[in-house]
Design an enzyme around this catalytic site. Sequence first.
Site, mmCIF file in Angstrom:
data_model
loop_
_atom_site.group_PDB
_atom_site.id
_atom_site.type_symbol
_atom_site.label_atom_id
_atom_site.label_comp_id
_atom_site.label_asym_id
_atom_site.label_seq_id
_atom_site.Cartn_x
_atom_site.Cartn_y
_atom_site.Cartn_z
ATOM 1 N N GLU A 1 0.960 -1.215 -0.006
ATOM 2 C CA GLU A 1 0.084 -0.056 0.062
ATOM 3 C C GLU A 1 1.000 1.115 0.202
ATOM 4 O O GLU A 1 1.776 1.297 0.984
ATOM 5 C CB GLU A 1 -0.843 0.033 1.239
ATOM 6 C CG GLU A 1 -2.036 0.752 1.020
ATOM 7 C CD GLU A 1 -1.845 2.258 1.576
ATOM 8 O OE1 GLU A 1 -1.951 2.287 3.160
ATOM 9 O OE2 GLU A 1 -1.565 3.204 1.055
ATOM 10 N N CYS B 1 -2.057 8.365 4.188
ATOM 11 C CA CYS B 1 -2.072 8.112 2.963
ATOM 12 C C CYS B 1 -3.533 8.571 2.133
ATOM 13 O O CYS B 1 -3.612 8.622 0.942
ATOM 14 C CB CYS B 1 -1.632 6.573 2.613
ATOM 15 S SG CYS B 1 -2.051 5.282 3.767
#
Lengths: 525, 487
Positions: free
Chosen positions: A285, A319
């Site tokens: 990720e 993020c």
Amino acid sequence: MTFFKNYPFLDFSKQENRDWIPGSLMSGRSQLPIKVPVVVNGIKIDGLDTRNVTNPSLTAEVVAINDMATEKQAEDAVTACEAAKKTWGTWPVSKRANIIRKAADIMIERHHELVTLMVLEEAKDWKQADADLAEAIDFCRYYADEAERYFTPQPTSNTPGETNFYTYFPRGTCLTIAPWNFPSAILCGMTVAPLVCGNGVIMKPSNQSPAIGYRVFEILIEAGVPSEALHFLPGSGAKIGDYLVKHPKIHVIAFTGSKEVGLNIIKEASVIREGQKHIKKAIAEMGGKNAVIIDDDADLDQAVTECLYAAFGYAGQKCSACSRLIVLDNIYDKFKERFVDGLKSITVGAAHELDTKVSAVIDEASRDRLMGVIEKYKDNIIGQVELSKNLMEQGNFVPPTVFESTDFQSDLGQVEFFGPLVTLFRVNNLDEALAAANDVDYALTGGAFSRSPANIERIKKELECGNLYINRSNTGAVVAKQPFGGFKLSGIHGSKAGGPDYLLHFLEPKTITENTMRRGFAPEV
Amino acid sequence: MSDLQYTFPLQNRVSPDNAFNTMGYEAKKINTVDNTMNLEKEIKVIGTQIFEESQKASKIFKKNFFADFLMSWAMKREDIKVDMFRFVDVLPTLMTKSQIVDHMREYFLADDKDFPLALQSGLKIALSNTLTSNITAATVKQNVKAMANAFITGENSIKARKKLEELWDEGYCFTVDILGEAVVSEKEAKEYQGRYLELVNGLSDHVKTWQKKPVLEENSLGSIPRANVSVKPSSLYSQIDTLAFKKSVDGIKNALRPILEAAVSQGVFINLDMEQNDYREITLAVIEELFSEPQFASYPYLGLVIQAYLKDSIKDLERIIALSASRKNAPLTVRLVKGAYWDFEVILARQRDWPIPVFTHKPETDANYEKCTRLLLDAYPHIIGAFASHNIRSISHIMAYAQHIDLDKKDIEIQTLYGMGNNFKKPIIDMGYRVREYAPVGEMLPGMAYLVRRLLENTSNEGFLKQSMVDLKDIDDLLRNPNELVK
């Protein structure tokens, strides 16, 4: 249909939920610095180099001193994990699941201490830290349930004379490389997922969050994970991370972090090395440059409030953070004015202070990098919180800043900053908004504020992101409700954490067929 | 005293202690079965009287095709109601006719909408070409504006003055409330503070010239100011946060203090509103701390709100009564409401998986309202009750209980929302009670959110107005003791 029940956040409007804070802070401080060891096979290793971690809001305060693992510990950990295949890996799934659930219970018992540690070590404000721990608890409970589901063999036929079952077994030793920005949640999630599936796990916590990482590790061992199945290796990502990624006996690498490191891991993991008889799985990720579209019929009260939070919550170090605001022309000036005024009212301060809405960034390197961006684009600044000289010297503080740009290809439009910086872009219509939103390397989160049903439908279909949010902040995904992860260069293999597919990364499927006919007879006829 | 002269309210004050002694008020608590039955009988008598006198067909909106269209469909179909109100909510942000037309198409004519054919075909024709589309868009916007105007007294305080004077002439006093967008910055909070100050400083001059009406401006303790302003705490400070408790309380206090100071010098009544449950403790702390400051400790024209739908309301009310009793000659006024954020509180609590802070069955709220009513009235003169309700049962209970404990009519007041339930208000005025209208002032955009909430109230199945108008229930059902319905 029953849904997973998430662990609730603290209601801070109740006095008893605030009263514990000063005492916990004092007691937390009295334990500093926390010594964080390297633990392999239940043994703390002596004689290693160490590294200091300081409180980002108060850099004079040393929060942790962690040992730095070497390749030797990495090798020993891998060997121990091989042994775990015969123990942990063969236990009935409910035994493993209950151990993971017990870990969640221990986290709940130690809630105040753990939350306080994240406030001190990662400068998470109290609400963020509480949410982080709640997510860690959720990951334990959710993946425990999921494992029990996967390990129940499913029949794939009902014809007599032959049984067919589809089942799963543990894939193999997993290396978990965790980020610091969700220091309990993501580390815990990426650790318990492979663990509960029966794999041995080597935890490589981030260098900026070793102490809370160590607590997560300790709690899992206390809950009953055997020492050969779980190892704790703080240290240099470049050294031991690299060593293990290339190791022939590692089967899965679970990584959350930057695009550059992630892509490198994927590349190295694809190589079959001497002694390796399997293909490694690397899940990564890797960040986003998340856009929120403000339609011209948006409810500005809602849009401004939610976007301020999405951009600046935890100083933008998520993020999922909102980093591009793509605003339709008709509403641009109004939105800009209210957003910038709203920004200027935000309180920036030390994370442990109750008034703080935005705190310091994780370390000096981040601070310097972000100040560099502010300097480079200073002509684009339309709003900024003024910080006192004292505050800037006290910790790694970066003034929350709003930019304005027309150049989607500049860094402002393309580069993930991971800090309290956001840019406004003006577009003429929804076509342009969608094109701009999608014209980046990433596709992690996205958002839109609109009250046009047709536009909302179109955005749902066309905005490229793994987690789309309509009329609310595009951050704050919770386990099971919003499985989290993106595509394009934000992520690989549809690895959505907190979702029903996640455990598949750590499992191998197996089909078992048995002819049950003997001498023309079979039991079921 | 001439009709044109308006005395500064702080003269002719009777202290609550004196009132207690000289007028022989004594809280008579209802604790016998006989008394309860008598009370119920009185409630039925009063309620029937109010109901019968109000039985003229009433339209909330005068001659307004879109309003009739919206209200009748919204009352019949829950699914249509949601789309219609969402359309009304977005309407003020739509600047051009083509935007309005597009949104009308999306909300009412999209394929997945289950609008009745009659509705759809009419609208299709209206939106089929540019000319009729533009006319339709303009008409709709005008009609919705007219709907909003039915609930709002004016765009700003200057424009509202005419309406407020009309109200006075019709026999109502008022409390003015500013409608506005949410406050997201300190700059916006400062603007609001300015608007409140403008109201406080401007109103008292304006109301001086009005005709004297004892019912509206006198109670047993003395004069009541004509100028009355309601203030929303969240409009004064943009950074309210449950965790930052002290800073939130200080932030609101600092912004409110100049408003109270102006009120004291002008003799204006100030009410602090209560908003969502997250902010309740903060607001109560503001009340306790700020109202006790030396320059406000003896000011008798301060009020606050208690919401009866909250499970904690009795606890809060007892706390406030104790606070009020400790003041010298300056009891607080409590506006007792049921609560305007029910859906919001339930949704939020369920999302967060926190205990739901409000009663989840309406009879529980109604019963609690009556319990709070008695607590408030029993505590007179240490505290003054103002009862905000459109529910005839609730109102009859207030009147009956006040009579039972020999409280003078002028020592209570009924508060109502401007624009709603008008047919019930006149009988209450005719009975000799003070009726105070909650009179919002604001522009169309924030006014729309207010309008949508009022429409939702008006058309909800459990709303008293819908029951009495559409379903024509038996009077006994409408006046039933809510405790009988509590499970």
